[in-house]
Structures are given as C-alpha cells and as structure tokens.
Write an enzyme that holds these catalytic residues in place. Structure first.
Site, mmCIF file in Angstrom:
data_model
loop_
_atom_site.group_PDB
_atom_site.id
_atom_site.type_symbol
_atom_site.label_atom_id
_atom_site.label_comp_id
_atom_site.label_asym_id
_atom_site.label_seq_id
_atom_site.Cartn_x
_atom_site.Cartn_y
_atom_site.Cartn_z
ATOM 1 N N LEU A 398 135.620 38.284 87.117
ATOM 2 C CA LEU A 398 135.549 38.240 88.576
ATOM 3 C C LEU A 398 136.669 37.344 89.069
ATOM 4 C CD1 LEU A 398 131.700 37.726 89.205
ATOM 5 C CD2 LEU A 398 133.000 39.842 89.472
ATOM 6 N N ASP A 399 137.226 37.661 90.235
ATOM 7 C CA ASP A 399 138.229 36.781 90.839
ATOM 8 C C ASP A 399 137.652 35.373 90.963
ATOM 9 O OD1 ASP A 399 139.944 38.877 91.118
ATOM 10 O OD2 ASP A 399 139.621 39.143 93.263
ATOM 11 N N GLN A 400 138.529 34.394 90.917
ATOM 12 C CA GLN A 400 138.094 33.007 91.033
ATOM 13 C C GLN A 400 137.262 32.785 92.292
ATOM 14 O OE1 GLN A 400 141.310 30.189 91.157
ATOM 15 N NE2 GLN A 400 139.989 28.401 91.097
ATOM 16 N N ALA A 401 137.667 33.415 93.390
ATOM 17 C CA ALA A 401 136.987 33.185 94.668
ATOM 18 C C ALA A 401 135.709 34.001 94.827
ATOM 19 C CB ALA A 401 137.937 33.508 95.817
ATOM 20 N N THR A 402 135.454 34.951 93.917
ATOM 21 C CA THR A 402 134.280 35.820 94.006
ATOM 22 C C THR A 402 133.135 35.227 93.200
ATOM 23 O OG1 THR A 402 135.738 37.741 94.179
ATOM 24 C CG2 THR A 402 133.437 38.160 93.630
#
Length: 552
Positions: A398-402
C-alpha cells in the site's frame, strides 16, 4: 541602493505577519502566508493583464493552442529590510522568455544574435540541405536503377537457368534413347554442358558488374547525405553542451555551477527553465535575501500530468533537485519531511492470523517496505516480530499515505500461492476514499494507462503511448455538500492508480482529500483499503476481511 527592476512591492498590507524563521523546503511545503499573498497578487495580475496574449485554456473564446503554465513567486528582502516579491514562469510565456513583470531566464537562447539562434540557423540550413539531397533526382534515379537492375538480373539469370535445365534434360533423354551413341557424340554433349556453365558464370558476372556500378553511384549519394547528417549531429551536440554551460546558477556565496556540473554531464531536457531557479538566480544577482517561495499552476490541466488551476505544487525533483540543492546551499531551510518518520509511534493491528499467513491493518504514513531514508516499515516490523518467517513476507503493498488491509505470508510457499492470486487478479480489494468534489456520474469504470513521471518521481502520469493499462471500478456511497465518499475496486494494481484516476481530468476530476501529490494537503490522505477477499491456499476457502474506515 535602487530596487532591482523586477522587484515588486506588496500592494497588500503585511501588518502583523511574522517572517518565517527558515526558507521553504521546495519539494514539499505548505505555502507561507507571505507566499500566498504574493501568489494572489500575481494571479490578480494574470486575470487582468493585457501585456501578452497566451491561451491558458480559461477562456473558451480565446484562439491558439491551450498551454497551462507553472508560475512561481519568491518573497525577498532588500538589504534595507524592505519586503517585496519576484515573479517567474516556467519555460516560455506567449513564445517569449522576457516579459516586464517577470524575472528573466538564466540564459536567453532566443536572443536573435546570440549563439543559440546563430547556430540554429546553421542547423536549419543543414536540415534543408539534407532534405534537398534526399529528394534529389539523381539520388532517386540511383535508387531506382539499383532496384531495376537487380530485378532484371534475377529475371535474366532465372530464364537462362530454366533453358539450361531444359537442355540438360534433353541430353539425358538422348543418352537414354541412344545407348550406342558414339564417343564423339557423347563428348559433344559434355562440351555443350560445360559451355552453358561458362555462359552462366559470364552472365552472372556481367549483371554483377552492372549492379555494383549502380550501387557505387547510390552509395556515393547516401554517403553525402550521411556526411551532412553527421555534421548536424556534431553541431547539435556542441550546441547542446554550449547551452548546458551557459545555464550557470548562482547561490548566496556567489558560486556558479552550470548544468553539466550539476547533472554530471547528463542534464534532462528543460532543466533550468523552471520558475524556482529563475527566481533564486535573480535574487542572488541583486543581493536580495530569499524569505519564502511557492509555485502554482495557472490554466487548463494538461492531458498527462495532474495540474489544477491556482493550486500550489512543489518543485520537480528530476529537473530541479540538483539545481536547487546548489542554489540553496547555506540557507537555513525547513526540515525535509521525507526524513521524518511520522509513524514511529503507530502500531500494527493484526486483523487475522493463523499458522500460514496474517492480515494487518496498516496505519497511514507507515511505509510498506523500507525506504531510502526511513527503514521503519511494515516489512521490518513483521520481520522483527516473526524472525522465523521465510520469503518476501508482503504479498502486496500500500502507498505510504494509504491505510488499510495488507496481506502477509509466513512462508515462501504460501507467498508464492497468494501472489499468484494477485497476478491472476483473483484477489479482490476494495478501497474507501473521500473525494474533494462531486463526480458527474454515480458509478463507472476508469481506464487510464499510467507510467512514472521521469522528471518527477514517484508521481505518475497518464500516457497512451507508454503507459501500462490501469482499470478501476467505482461507485458513490454517500454525497456531502462538497465531498463524496466512494468505493474503489482496482482491477489492476499500478502505482498511485486510485489517486491518479480520482484526480485526473479524464478520470473523476475529484482528487482524494489530503492527496499532497495530486490534490491538496490535509491531515492525511483519505484513502483506506477496507476489504480484502482471497482464497486461503491451505484452508481451501474464501477469506473476506474488513477494516473500518478511519474517516467520514
């Protein structure tokens, strides 16, 4: 000391505004109040100016190609303490490098009597000469002559070989039908065969000489063209290197470095033409102290990148990072947020676990795998917590921000079985996102191919030519006054797929709230991996796991 020509005093009152203690970190920032005021004053000018005619795509009646533009503002202070602002645009504006309100380019290659224009005329003359040579009648005639002679030779030789074959069969039939033929007659048949072979060799040699003569004429013509092209290549390379040397950037210490030095001999196209280097170079030239900076997009969004009208954006990394690191040397700057681990205090929640795998709920801002600057990640934490686990562990990322559900295998064999489900698209994932804006439809499918922005990693752009297919199903769950809660189901798993598909003008044209890459920064990225459905390779059953959405 007189103000520099392009120093613009603030028309807005700055009473009560405290100067920032440190300069803006250009690659990730929240614009300072002074930068916002400067940007607003520049935008007001752009809305009402009559100095130039450039179609930004904001007036449907305006003619000409639509070209949105990145603008920059730099808040500066004179030696006497007066605050002011500098304005700049990236690239050219209305096909020119210079306009009265904006700082000049670091090097103006459009000067009519300058090195670039002079050499450009030479290159244009070479291009014309090459075009004329390539279409010259004698060259085209030489090409045709080689083709015609080759075809004639092949036909003549084939016809002779056919006749030779018939004669051979005739002689064979004669020997069969005349077993008592004299030795003298048989010898004549042999001589006849030998003479035909000699004639064939002579015929082949004759046509070979004709073709080689024609090819020599053609080769001379081709060599003349290649010689002109080689001269063009050399002149183009010399011109490019000369330009790279001319683009030399100042820093606060008066030290200049050109593009060849800064990019170690391989600058990307357009390097040095962005707004930020222009602004800082002008400031250092005129002994102005940089206070704060911001860049914003003005105009219609381009077809590939995600750019929203009047929205602030950081400097690009590919073209600007080496330049700005030199130019900002020694200037106290805001902390680099990419070096700060915001998830150090956040914990991993285990949603499901058995002897073979586990599913965790990843908090937002925590990396899935170790990064260049921060090692803390889901992988490193799981590896520490399960030291006997083998294999790559993480089945997907998952993206870091997700935030949301992440599937982890405890053994290499289980990892292989689960990853096969991802590759064959048998695992179903659903995300919940809060969008800024209201989509025109209630549900649908987004198909926009994506590739990395080579000049601004890790951002992705839409690219029909080189992009990888990316498909997302979506539907509205709830509408608010100016936001909407949606469910995303990605069919493919491209980097930043949901974020780009949400924000792009050909997608939903509604960025995910808090998307600092493709939208506007907020407390967090409002994107959550809420549902995960997969086939358990050992239990032989479908697993459906859910995670509550941490935002409304």
């Amino acid at each position: 000391m007189e103000r520099p020509t392009h120093f613009i005093p603030f028309s807005t009152s700055l009473e009560g505004i405290v100067l920032p203690e440190k300069f803006t970190f250009p690659f990730f920032y929240e614009p300072h109040t002074l930068s916002r005021i400067a940007a607003k004053e520049l935008q007001t000018y752009l809305e009402h100016q009559t100095d130039f005619d450039h179609n930004f795509g904001l007036d449907e009646h305006q003619k000409g190609p639509v070209i949105g533009k990145m603008f920059g503002v730099l808040v500066v202070q004179t030696a006497s303490g007066e605050l002011g602002q500098l304005w700049a645009f990236s690239g050219k504006l209305a096909d020119q490098n210079h306009w009265p309100k904006f700082v000049p380019t670091v090097y103006d290659m459009l000067t009519e009597k300058g090195y670039f224009k002079t050499e450009e005329r030479v290159l244009n003359a070479l291009n014309e000469k090459i075009a004329q040579k390539e279409t010259a009648p004698e060259g085209l005639e030489a090409q045709t002559n080689v083709t015609v002679l080759s075809n004639q030779a092949a036909k003549a030789i084939a016809e002779y070989k056919k006749l030779q074959k018939q004669n051979k069969q005739r002689r064979a039939d004669f020997r069969t039908n005349n077993p008592n033929a004299s030795e003298e007659v048989l010898q004549q048949l042999i001589q006849e065969s030998q003479l035909e072979n000699i004639r064939l060799r002579h015929l082949q040699l004759e046509w070979k000489e004709k073709i080689e003569s024609a090819q020599a004429t053609l080769h001379q013509w081709e060599q003349e063209i290649e010689s002109l092209k080689e001269e063009r290549r050399q002149r183009s390379a010399q011109l490019q290197n000369q330009l790279f040397c001319e683009y030399a950037f100042l820093n606060r210490y008066g030290v200049t470095k050109n593009l060849l030095d800064l990019f170690e001999g391989n600058p990307p196209a357009g390097a040095g033409e962005c707004a930020a280097p222009k602004l800082l170079h002008y400031a250092f030239q005129h002994q102005l102290t940089p206070i704060a900076m911001a860049e914003f997009w003005w105009g219609q969004s381009p077809k590939s990148e995600i750019r929203k009208h009047q929205q602030f954006y950081p400097a690009c990394t590919g073209k600007c990072a080496p330049i700005l690191s030199h130019m900002l040397e020694g200037i106290p700057m805001e902390d680099n947020p990419f070096l700060v681990n915001e998830s150090q205090s956040k914990t991993l929640e285990i949603v499901y676990e058995d002897a073979y795998l586990l599913v965790i709920n990843k908090p937002e801002s925590l990396l899935s795998t170790p990064g260049k600057n921060i090692s803390d990640s889901v992988y490193t934490r799981i590896k520490a917590q399960y030291p006997d686990a083998t294999g790559p562990l993480l089945v997907h990322r998952l993206d870091q921000a997700t935030s949301g559900l992440l599937l982890i295998a405890k053994t290499q064999a289980i990892h292989k079985k689960l990853q096969y489900q991802f590759i064959s698209r048998k695992i179903e994932k659903k995300y919940i996102a809060l969008l800024e804006g209201i989509p025109q439809q209630h549900s649908g499918t987004i198909d926009l191919p994506l590739r990395v922005d080579l000049d601004n990693r890790p951002q992705q752009i839409v690219c029909e030519t080189y992009g990888k297919p990316a498909t997302t199903l979506w539907k509205v769950l709830r509408k608010n006054s100016n936001t909407v809660l949606v469910e995303f189901q990605p069919i493919t798993g491209r980097t930043h797929q949901l974020r780009v598909h949400a924000a792009h003008s050909r997608g939903l044209n509604c960025p995910i709230k808090g998307d600092d890459l493709y939208g506007t920064k907020a407390d967090r990225l409002h994107l959550h991996a809420a549902t995960l459905r997969f086939w358990h390779p050992i239990e032989k059953k479908f697993m459906v796991l859910e995670s509550p959405v941490p935002f409304d």
